[in-house]
Design a protein around this motif. Structure first.
Motif, PDB file in Angstrom:
ATOM      1  N   ALA A 237      51.540  39.877  12.005  1.00  0.00           N
ATOM      2  CA  ALA A 237      51.211  38.812  11.057  1.00  0.00           C
ATOM      3  C   ALA A 237      51.752  39.082   9.667  1.00  0.00           C
ATOM      4  O   ALA A 237      52.089  38.162   8.943  1.00  0.00           O
ATOM      5  CB  ALA A 237      49.693  38.633  11.004  1.00  0.00           C
ATOM      6  N   VAL A 238      51.799  40.356   9.268  1.00  0.00           N
ATOM      7  CA  VAL A 238      52.284  40.697   7.927  1.00  0.00           C
ATOM      8  C   VAL A 238      53.564  41.489   8.081  1.00  0.00           C
ATOM      9  O   VAL A 238      53.599  42.476   8.818  1.00  0.00           O
ATOM     10  CB  VAL A 238      51.245  41.527   7.157  1.00  0.00           C
ATOM     11  N   GLU A 239      54.608  41.053   7.406  1.00  0.00           N
ATOM     12  CA  GLU A 239      55.888  41.714   7.592  1.00  0.00           C
ATOM     13  C   GLU A 239      55.985  42.969   6.746  1.00  0.00           C
ATOM     14  O   GLU A 239      55.728  42.957   5.539  1.00  0.00           O
ATOM     15  CB  GLU A 239      57.015  40.758   7.220  1.00  0.00           C
ATOM     16  N   ARG A 240      56.305  44.081   7.392  1.00  0.00           N
ATOM     17  CA  ARG A 240      56.513  45.354   6.714  1.00  0.00           C
ATOM     18  C   ARG A 240      57.687  46.033   7.407  1.00  0.00           C
ATOM     19  O   ARG A 240      57.735  46.050   8.646  1.00  0.00           O
ATOM     20  CB  ARG A 240      55.281  46.252   6.861  1.00  0.00           C
ATOM     21  N   PRO A 241      58.648  46.605   6.635  1.00  0.00           N
ATOM     22  CA  PRO A 241      59.824  47.200   7.288  1.00  0.00           C
ATOM     23  C   PRO A 241      59.509  48.459   8.090  1.00  0.00           C
ATOM     24  O   PRO A 241      60.208  48.758   9.057  1.00  0.00           O
ATOM     25  CB  PRO A 241      60.755  47.518   6.113  1.00  0.00           C
ATOM     26  N   VAL A 242      58.475  49.189   7.705  1.00  0.00           N
ATOM     27  CA  VAL A 242      58.196  50.471   8.355  1.00  0.00           C
ATOM     28  C   VAL A 242      56.916  50.366   9.178  1.00  0.00           C
ATOM     29  O   VAL A 242      55.896  49.916   8.673  1.00  0.00           O
ATOM     30  CB  VAL A 242      58.029  51.593   7.294  1.00  0.00           C
ATOM     31  N   TRP A 243      57.007  50.756  10.442  1.00  0.00           N
ATOM     32  CA  TRP A 243      55.813  50.804  11.286  1.00  0.00           C
ATOM     33  C   TRP A 243      55.513  52.259  11.598  1.00  0.00           C
ATOM     34  O   TRP A 243      56.405  52.975  12.091  1.00  0.00           O
ATOM     35  CB  TRP A 243      56.029  50.047  12.603  1.00  0.00           C
ATOM     36  N   LEU A 244      54.299  52.679  11.347  1.00  0.00           N
ATOM     37  CA  LEU A 244      53.855  54.028  11.694  1.00  0.00           C
ATOM     38  C   LEU A 244      52.780  53.901  12.758  1.00  0.00           C
ATOM     39  O   LEU A 244      51.690  53.417  12.494  1.00  0.00           O
ATOM     40  CB  LEU A 244      53.293  54.727  10.448  1.00  0.00           C
ATOM     41  N   LEU A 245      53.101  54.313  13.966  1.00  0.00           N
ATOM     42  CA  LEU A 245      52.204  54.050  15.094  1.00  0.00           C
ATOM     43  C   LEU A 245      51.703  55.360  15.677  1.00  0.00           C
ATOM     44  O   LEU A 245      52.496  56.216  16.083  1.00  0.00           O
ATOM     45  CB  LEU A 245      52.938  53.254  16.178  1.00  0.00           C
ATOM     46  N   ASP A 246      50.389  55.525  15.708  1.00  0.00           N
ATOM     47  CA  ASP A 246      49.797  56.733  16.261  1.00  0.00           C
ATOM     48  C   ASP A 246      49.191  56.390  17.622  1.00  0.00           C
ATOM     49  O   ASP A 246      48.186  55.686  17.684  1.00  0.00           O
ATOM     50  CB  ASP A 246      48.729  57.259  15.303  1.00  0.00           C
TER      51      ASP A 246
END
Lengths: 244, 231, 222
Positions: free
Chosen positions: B172-181
């Motif tokens: 829903a919110v655009e962010r260039p970096v995804w940090l997934l744990d």
């Protein structure tokens, strides 16, 4: 009709739907009769028209106590017999009991203002009712703090039973505390010496109030049963949604 | 003072030259998330030190390693939730007005949901707090297949549904970096596929991601960073 | 602004729904005030004299005890991480949460105070003064309490740590709150003097509380 029939919420709803209109009509009639009697009743030679507050005050006090008694029986139903409607009855009775206790306190204060010159004195009877009101609110807070009604129901049932055991002890303690401090003498309603012209409307009002309580309680129980069904359906909806 | 600064810049330039770029990667693209000489000490235990990485646009870096190797710590460090003992994290080519955490999504072990709020209220809250657009909500809920139960309280959801609602935030919110744990934890096969598709779309759209995981993510052409090798 | 409003609305919604803590503070307040005469005795003259103090102590305890979970709940479910990462400065986020908490816990105390004042046989002037001082003073209690709530969350310790940390900090608010209430009825100081100082304390806490709590939370996430 056996008691077990009522355990079935569907049958309970059907019975309530049939009984409630008649009960409502009966309540209205009872109030019409009782209120008429109350207006006709003579003023007290000491208290004047103020005495008529008693027509609301006394029935409300009676229902405040009656309601806790009813919740105690419901609590036994929840804990011992695991009757499915028992905690519905207990849950819906609590706000009614709190409301009637509040009415009792409020009318007591309104009566006390002209009688004692102050809205409140720490009289034994009033104080006991205040403590009971606080306990009602605590019970409501308990119901409100847990979303799952079954879990909340058992906790509330235990608290209700503990409260029922404690209320006489509290009453005794408050009486003892009060005599210890020897309060200024206050005007009290003399017990059996009430004139019949007042006593009869008072009894009629008490009956009308009790009918009102039963009607409200049955309606509230019906709403609670329906509310729990909605909750179950919504839980089911979450479980059967795509990729649950 | 100035002297030190120049040395520092020189060091950085030297290190940058030494970085190995992956074959077929997005060499020369606009945005690079870099970590340089990172060290993390928690509770007097050194979790990692001297860690360098670089993730370019469209790249996915998978963090591997045994429990306690520092995968979660590294993600939290990039998210700005843990302070590095040494080193720095920067997003080259990102918005210079914003910090790295402000340009990143962090999907931690917890779902950050309130059980008494509905699905839509939970997601709407995070859209508002993360400066997204409310208009993106419906699409995001559809993307994680929660659109049918948007008005149910989050407390009624299963663990997998809660995880998906948490993932909807990333969409829903655009962010260039995804940090997934551990993004696939609690997800069934269909949801894992859906997540893989979302990650692929994110990468294709010029995003980048770092993921700590034990299982396969279903992404093609990922690079790996193995932690805890020294220990 | 959207983010601030979202935080405010969310926290108030949670407080007002099932499982929320709104009204719990008022109930505690009522209970404390009800118990007081059992210890002191039903002497209306005595109660009238110390009534403002009883109401202030009750409101003080009620507003602080309810603060316990303010940040801890957000920390436990991971929300705090995301709020810290957001573009909203943490100080403003903390202030929004504090305001939501005051609206659902502090304001009901102010509204309940006049009713409880009747139990303590307060005169109308005293009731008005207590309500007014509580209206001005309870935000100071909440916003000072934010610091304790943040510390308790950062240290992962709940329960009684918060009141132990914060109660000493509330001494000035208590002094000037009760002084202003008494001044309105018996004097000898004019009402304005302690009341203005109380206002100043509140304004200071509105600034210091969010900054200290924000810094604590940022440090405490390590």
């Amino acid at each position: 009709m056996a008691w077990i029939d009522l355990a079935n919420p569907t049958r309970f709803l059907r019975i309530v739907d049939r009984v409630l209109p008649w009960l409502t009509a009966l309540t209205v009639l009872a109030f019409a009769f009782a209120l008429n009697g109350a207006f006709e009743a003579p003023d007290d030679y000491q208290q004047g028209a103020t005495v008529k507050i008693m027509f609301i005050h006394v029935p409300a006090a009676w229902l405040g106590m009656f309601c806790w008694g009813m919740m105690t029986i419901s609590a036994l139903g929840t804990l011992v017999f695991r009757h499915p409607l028992a905690d519905v009855a207990a849950k819906t009775a609590a706000p009614l009991g709190a409301a009637f206790t509040f009415v009792c306190l409020l009318t007591g204060a309104l009566w006390g203002r002209p009688m004692w010159g102050t809205y409140w004195v720490w009289d034994a009877r009033l104080t006991s009712v205040l403590v009971m009101f606080v306990m009602y609110l605590g019970l409501l807070a308990l119901w409100r703090s847990v979303e799952d009604p079954a879990r909340a129901g058992r906790a509330a049932a235990i608290l209700t039973l503990v409260g029922a055991l404690n209320l006489p002890i509290i009453k005794f303690s408050v009486d003892w505390w009060n005599t210890l401090h020897q309060p200024a003498s206050v005007v009290r309603l003399g017990g059996p010496t009430i004139h019949p012209a007042i006593l009869i409307p008072l009894l009629a009002m008490t009956i009308a109030f009790t009918l009102l309580f039963v009607a409200l309680h049955l309606g509230a129980m019906r709403n609670e049963v329906l509310r729990r069904r909605v909750r179950t359906l919504r839980l089911l909806q979450a479980q059967t949604a795509r990729g649950a | 003072m100035e002297f030190c600064y120049i040395i520092d810049v020189l060091n950085k330039t030297k290190r940058r030259a030494a970085f190995d770029r992956p074959a077929g990667g997005h060499v020369g693209t606009a945005m690079d998330l870099i970590g340089r000489d990172l060290a993390c000490v928690r509770g007097q235990r050194e979790i990692f030190a001297g860690l360098d990485f670089r993730v370019g646009q469209g790249e996915a870096l998978i963090l591997l390693g045994p429990n306690g190797a520092g995968k979660s710590s590294l993600l939290r460090l990039i998210a700005g939730l843990v302070r590095p003992t040494e080193g720095l994290v920067a997003l080259e080519g990102g918005d210079p007005e914003l910090t790295v955490p402000e340009q990143a999504h962090y999907l931690g072990h917890q779902d950050a949901l309130k059980p008494s709020l509905t699905v839509a209220e939970n997601l709407g809250f995070w859209i508002d707090v993360l400066d997204g657009e409310r208009a993106a909500m419906a699409e995001a809920l559809t993307a994680v297949a929660l659109d049918e139960i948007a008005d149910l309280p989050a407390g009624y959801l299963s663990a997998g549904q809660r995880r998906r609602l948490s993932i909807a935030r990333l969409v829903a919110v655009e962010r260039p970096v995804w940090l997934l744990d551990e993004p696939t934890s609690a997800l069934d096969a269909a949801s894992q596929e859906r997540l893989a598709a979302l990650m692929t779309a994110h990468l294709a759209g010029g995003g980048l991601l770092l993921a700590a995981t034990h299982g396969p993510l279903g992404l093609a052409g990922t690079r790996e960073l193995r932690l805890g090798g020294r220990a | 602004m959207t983010a601030l409003r979202a935080l405010l609305v969310r926290d108030m919604r949670i407080a007002l729904r099932v499982g929320g803590g709104a009204m719990m503070g008022v109930l505690f307040f009522l209970t404390v005030v009800t118990l007081m005469p059992f210890a002191i005795g039903p002497d209306l003259e005595l109660l009238r004299r110390i009534g403002p103090a009883i109401l202030w102590i009750g409101a003080l305890l009620a507003s602080l005890l309810a603060l316990d979970r303010l940040f801890a709940a957000d920390h436990d479910d991971g929300s705090l991480d995301l709020i810290l990462m957001g573009r909203l400065p943490i100080e403003l986020a903390v202030a929004a949460k504090g305001l939501a908490h005051w609206l659902t816990t502090g304001l009901p105390l102010v509204i309940a105070a006049p009713v409880l004042g009747l139990f303590l046989n307060l005169e109308p002037a005293a009731i008005g003064a207590v309500a007014l001082t509580l209206l001005v003073g309870t935000p100071a209690l909440t916003f000072t309490g934010l610091i304790g709530a943040a510390l308790a969350t950062a240290l992962r310790r709940g329960g009684l740590l918060l009141p132990v940390l914060v109660l000493p900090l509330t001494v000035p608010v208590l002094i000037f709150g009760v002084a202003a209430s008494n001044a309105a009825v018996v004097g000898p100081v004019p009402f304005g003097t302690p009341f203005t100082i109380l206002c100043a304390l509140t304004l200071a806490s509105l600034v210091v509380g969010p900054f200290a709590a924000g810094a604590t939370l940022r440090q405490g996430m390590e």
